[in-house]
Design an enzyme around this catalytic site. Sequence first.
Site, mmCIF file in Angstrom:
data_model
loop_
_atom_site.group_PDB
_atom_site.id
_atom_site.type_symbol
_atom_site.label_atom_id
_atom_site.label_comp_id
_atom_site.label_asym_id
_atom_site.label_seq_id
_atom_site.Cartn_x
_atom_site.Cartn_y
_atom_site.Cartn_z
ATOM 1 N N ASP A 47 -17.740 -0.920 31.350
ATOM 2 C CA ASP A 47 -18.417 -0.490 32.579
ATOM 3 C C ASP A 47 -18.117 -1.391 33.771
ATOM 4 O OD1 ASP A 47 -21.400 -2.226 33.086
ATOM 5 O OD2 ASP A 47 -20.064 -2.680 31.419
ATOM 6 N N ASP A 93 -23.053 -4.794 26.945
ATOM 7 C CA ASP A 93 -23.964 -4.712 28.085
ATOM 8 C C ASP A 93 -23.439 -3.742 29.135
ATOM 9 O OD1 ASP A 93 -25.769 -6.641 27.098
ATOM 10 O OD2 ASP A 93 -24.502 -8.261 27.832
ATOM 11 N N ASP A 146 -17.448 -2.232 25.044
ATOM 12 C CA ASP A 146 -18.247 -3.309 25.613
ATOM 13 C C ASP A 146 -19.709 -3.069 25.245
ATOM 14 O OD1 ASP A 146 -19.010 -5.445 27.512
ATOM 15 O OD2 ASP A 146 -19.710 -3.772 28.741
#
Length: 222
Positions: A167, A11, A9
């Site tokens: 995250d 961001d 991922d």
Amino acid sequence: MRFDAILLDMDGTVLNSLEDLTDATNASLRHFGMPERTIGEVRRFVGNGAERLITLAVPEGTGAETTAAVLAWYKPYYDAHCRVKTRPYDGILALLERLRGAGEKLAVISNKPDEAVKILAREHFAGLLDLAVGEKPPLRRKPWPDMIDEAVRLLGVSRERCLYVGDSDVDVMTARNARLACASVCWGFRSREELQNAGATHFFDTPEQLGDWILGGHSIAS
């Protein structure tokens, strides 16, 4: 078993982009005479793409037409201002260099608009990534598996030998929907508790710890 490819991922995982996302959101809201949002609010809003971010950021009760206008203003503004304060998290560049040196294929998969993803990938990770994929038709945004499926196809690897790293709760769901093994990082936009509540089972506090685990030959069931 060693993984053949690591899909990450963007961001909150490889890039701390929260300040630029907040600034672009607030510039858009100001342009339409709407109240601004705090960085903590934007942290909660991100993860499901620009459309979801703006839908949550505009005042409650804002009509669909106005929300669409704010989103249309936000997208080019963010594309033009996505590199002002955004930086890789400490240890990320070393992690990517280490993984690439060990022969891993590397890709970034993001719900950000595809153009912004490619701009940021070139800016911060030149020579380190095999692929960068953002939201664009006809690929649906995460947690749909479309972008993961596309990356697996383009990289020429089997999903059984891919690891997805993220995250957020969206990342946990994405890995599950794409039938990929999942590693959750605790330095990003969501807390360990939020990740646990989403069903995450493997947690990493630093990029170095994640690299040790990947290159140690570990594997986890998807």
